[in-house]
Design a protein around this motif. Structure first.
Motif, mmCIF file in Angstrom:
data_model
loop_
_atom_site.group_PDB
_atom_site.id
_atom_site.type_symbol
_atom_site.label_atom_id
_atom_site.label_comp_id
_atom_site.label_asym_id
_atom_site.label_seq_id
_atom_site.Cartn_x
_atom_site.Cartn_y
_atom_site.Cartn_z
ATOM 1 N N SER A 42 94.426 25.517 16.600
ATOM 2 C CA SER A 42 93.503 24.403 16.354
ATOM 3 C C SER A 42 93.781 23.763 14.994
ATOM 4 O O SER A 42 93.694 22.540 14.852
ATOM 5 N N PHE A 43 94.132 24.562 13.988
ATOM 6 C CA PHE A 43 94.501 23.985 12.690
ATOM 7 C C PHE A 43 95.772 23.146 12.818
ATOM 8 O O PHE A 43 95.885 22.075 12.224
ATOM 9 N N LEU A 44 96.719 23.653 13.609
ATOM 10 C CA LEU A 44 97.964 22.913 13.833
ATOM 11 C C LEU A 44 97.680 21.580 14.522
ATOM 12 O O LEU A 44 98.178 20.522 14.093
ATOM 13 N N PHE A 45 96.868 21.592 15.576
ATOM 14 C CA PHE A 45 96.627 20.363 16.335
ATOM 15 C C PHE A 45 95.700 19.405 15.599
ATOM 16 O O PHE A 45 95.727 18.200 15.852
ATOM 17 N N GLN A 46 94.914 19.898 14.674
ATOM 18 C CA GLN A 46 94.156 18.994 13.814
ATOM 19 C C GLN A 46 95.141 18.073 13.089
ATOM 20 O O GLN A 46 94.927 16.861 12.978
ATOM 21 N N GLY A 47 96.256 18.650 12.611
ATOM 22 C CA GLY A 47 97.285 17.851 11.945
ATOM 23 C C GLY A 47 98.083 17.003 12.910
ATOM 24 O O GLY A 47 98.394 15.836 12.617
ATOM 25 N N LEU A 48 98.435 17.555 14.059
ATOM 26 C CA LEU A 48 99.236 16.808 15.033
ATOM 27 C C LEU A 48 98.475 15.604 15.576
ATOM 28 O O LEU A 48 99.057 14.532 15.792
ATOM 29 N N ILE A 49 97.173 15.763 15.802
ATOM 30 C CA ILE A 49 96.374 14.633 16.284
ATOM 31 C C ILE A 49 96.326 13.535 15.230
ATOM 32 O O ILE A 49 96.438 12.338 15.548
#
Length: 449
Positions: free
Chosen positions: A157-164
C-alpha cells in the motif's frame, strides 16, 4: 555548492521565472553534496533539506532497479542488494517533488520512474502483492523474517500510494509517460486486496506466503500507520474489499478509540500518548488529512494532537535526557544506540529522530521549523550529510547515527512539500479510484467530488 546558492539568490530576483525554472538554471548533475551553507532563509532551508534528502533516492538508488535501498549501511546483516517496496513508494513521491522543483528534469523523473516500474513488472509478487524486500538486481523476494517471505499488504500500500501519484502526475502524451501510466494501471488492477481477507473475513491480513500460507496470522487493526491499506483496498478497481472489512476489521481493536487527554491534549484514536509519530506520516503522504473525517475521527485533529502530545512530552522530559526541548523533539521509529526501536513517549530511550519533527511540518510548522533550524545550525556538524540528516541521535549517550533509512528519509521530502504546496496530496486525492474508495468507506473531504 556555495557558488550555486549565490547564483540561485541572483536568479530569484529575475522577474517572470517560476521557482522550478530558476532552480533549473543550475546544472542538474552532481548537485548533491554535504556542504552546509549558513544564513539561509526559511524557504531556502526547506528547499535545501528536501533536495539533500532526495539524494538518498536519486544518487543512492539501486543501479539495476532504481528502487530505494532499505538503508545506507550494512548493519543488521542487510546487504547492498536489499531494496524496500514501501520506501520506494515514498521515493517515487520524492521524484515528483524533484521534477516540480527543478532539481532534475521531468524527463529524468519519468525515465527513472519507468525504470522502477519495469523492474516491479517482472519482480516477485504474490496475488499482485509485493514483499517487504526485494533483491534490487534480480527482483527475487528477500525474506524479511523467518516466515515473512511472501506478500506484504502494508508495504504494497505504501508502494502504490507512490505509484498512484506517479500515474496522476505523468500525464503527457509521449512514449515514456504513456508506458508509465499503462503499466502502473495494470499492476494496480492486479493487486488482490480481497485475497488478504483470508477467505472472506471482515479484516485484512498483513502477510501471505506461498510457502507459509497465513501462518503469520497478523490482522491489520487500527490505530497505526495502516489506514492507507484499507483506503486502497476499498479503492481497487477489480479486487476491492467490502466496507464491512473496514468497519468491522480496522476499527475493531483495543487500541482504536482513545478519547483521553495526555499532557492536557485530547487524543481521539490510538495508543496512550499516541505511539511513534510515523503513524501520522506514512498514510498521509498522499492521503490529505485536511478536512478528512469519517464517523470515527477528524484525521487532521488526530494527527495534530498526536504531534503536539509527542512534542509536549519531549518538553516535559520526565527521564531528563540531554538535549530535549522546544528545539529538539520528535520520537518515532528509527535506529538507536542499541539497534532499532519504535520510539514514543512510552518507549523513550533518549533518541531524537529528525524525520519525526520534519515530517510534521503540515501539522506544526512553527515548532517543526524550530527543530529544523536547531538540527541544521546547531547539530549539523554531527548529523548533516550528503543525504540530509542522519537517521537519529542520542545526546545523552553521545551517539549520532551514520545511517539513513528510506522510510524515514522519504516522508521528510514529501511532507515538507505538502506543507509548502500540497503537491502530493493534490495528486493522490485526484485519483478517481481513491475518491471512490474514500466515499465507499464513508469519508468526507473537501477534495471529494
Amino acid at each position: 555548492m556555495k557558488n550555486y546558492f549565490l547564483l540561485l539568490i541572483c536568479l530569484l530576483m529575475v522577474p517572470g521565472l517560476s521557482l522550478a525554472q530558476k532552480t533549473k538554471a543550475k546544472n542538474t548533475t552532481n548537485i548533491f553534496d554535504n556542504s552546509r551553507p549558513k544564513n539561509l532563509s526559511d524557504e531556502q532551508l526547506l528547499e535545501l533539506v528536501q533536495k539533500q534528502t532526495f539524494a538518498y533516492f536519486w544518487d543512492f538508488a539501486h543501479p539495476v532497479s532504481g528502487m530505494a535501498r532499505e538503508r545506507s549501511n550494512k548493519s543488521f546483516d542487510y546487504g547492498d542488494e536489499v531494496v524496500t517496496t514501501g520506501g520506494t513508494g515514498f521515493g517515487l513521491m520524492g521524484i515528483i517533488v524533484a521534477a516540480e522543483r527543478g532539481w532534475i528534469t521531468r524527463q529524468q523523473a519519468a525515465e527513472r520512474t519507468l525504470k522502477i516500474v519495469d523492474f516491479l513488472w517482472k519482480a516477485d509478487q504474490f496475488h499482485g502483492v509485493y514483499p517487504h524486500w526485494l533483491d534490487g538486481a534480480t527482483g527475487k523476494v528477500i525474506r524479511f523474517s523467518q516466515k515473512d517471505d511472501g506478500g506484504d499488504l502494508v508495504e504494497t500500500s505504501f508502494l502504490f500510494q507512490g505509484l498512484i501519484c506517479a500515474r496522476q502526475y505523468f500525464t503527457q502524451n509521449n512514449s515514456t509517460e504513456s508506458q508509465l501510466r499503462n503499466k502502473i494501471l495494470w499492476m494496480w488492477e492486479g493487486v488482490e486486496w480481497n485475497w488478504h481477507t483470508q477467505g472472506g473475513q471482515n479484516v485484512l491480513y498483513w502477510h501471505w506466503s506461498p510457502n507459509q500460507g497465513w501462518s503469520m496470522n497478523h490482522q491489520i487493526r487500527g490505530w497505526n500507520e495502516c489506514l492507507i491499506t484499507y483506503v486502497l483496498a476499498a479503492s481497487s478497481p477489480k479486487f476491492a474489499i467490502d466496507s464491512k472489512v473496514y468497519h468491522q476489521g480496522w476499527t475493531s481493536s483495543n487500541f482504536f478509540r482513545n478519547d483521553r487527554e495526555f499532557l492536557s491534549i485530547k487524543l481521539p484514536l490510538g495508543f496512550d500518548y499516541g505511539g511513534p509519530l510515523f503513524f501520522s506520516h506514512y498514510s498521509f503522504l498522499g492521503l490529505n488529512p485536511k478536512g478528512l473525517k469519517d464517523q470515527y475521527a477528524d484525521y487532521w485533529q488526530q494527527n495534530l494532537n498526536h504531534t503536539l502530545i509527542n512534542r509536549a512530552y519531549c518538553l516535559q522530559n520526565p527521564k531528563k535526557f540531554k538535549g530535549y526541548g522546544p528545539n529538539s523533539w520528535g520520537l518515532t521509529a528509527s535506529d538507536n544506540h542499541q539497534g532499532y526501536g519504535a520510539h514514543s513517549p512510552t518507549e523513550d530511550l533518549g533518541v531524537i529522530t529528525p524525520t519525526a519533527a520534519l515530517s510534521a511540518f503540515p501539522y506544526t510548522p512553527e515548532y517543526s521549523m524550530q527543530a529544523l533550524k536547531h538540527f541544521y545550525n546547531d547539530l549539523g556538524d554531527k548529523i548533516w550529510s550528503k543525504y540530509g540528516f542522519v537517521d537519529a541521535f542520542n545526546e545523552t549517550e553521545n551517539w549520532y547515527a551514520k545511517s539513513h533509512l528510506a522510510i524515514d528519509q522519504g516522508p521528510i521530502i514529501v511532507m515538507i512539500e505538502n506543507y509548502r504546496t500540497g503537491l502530493i496530496w493534490k495528486l493522490f486525492m485526484s485519483s478517481p479510484d481513491v475518491q471512490q474508495g474514500l466515499k465507499k468507506l464513508g469519508f468526507q473531504s473537501p477534495e471529494l467530488k
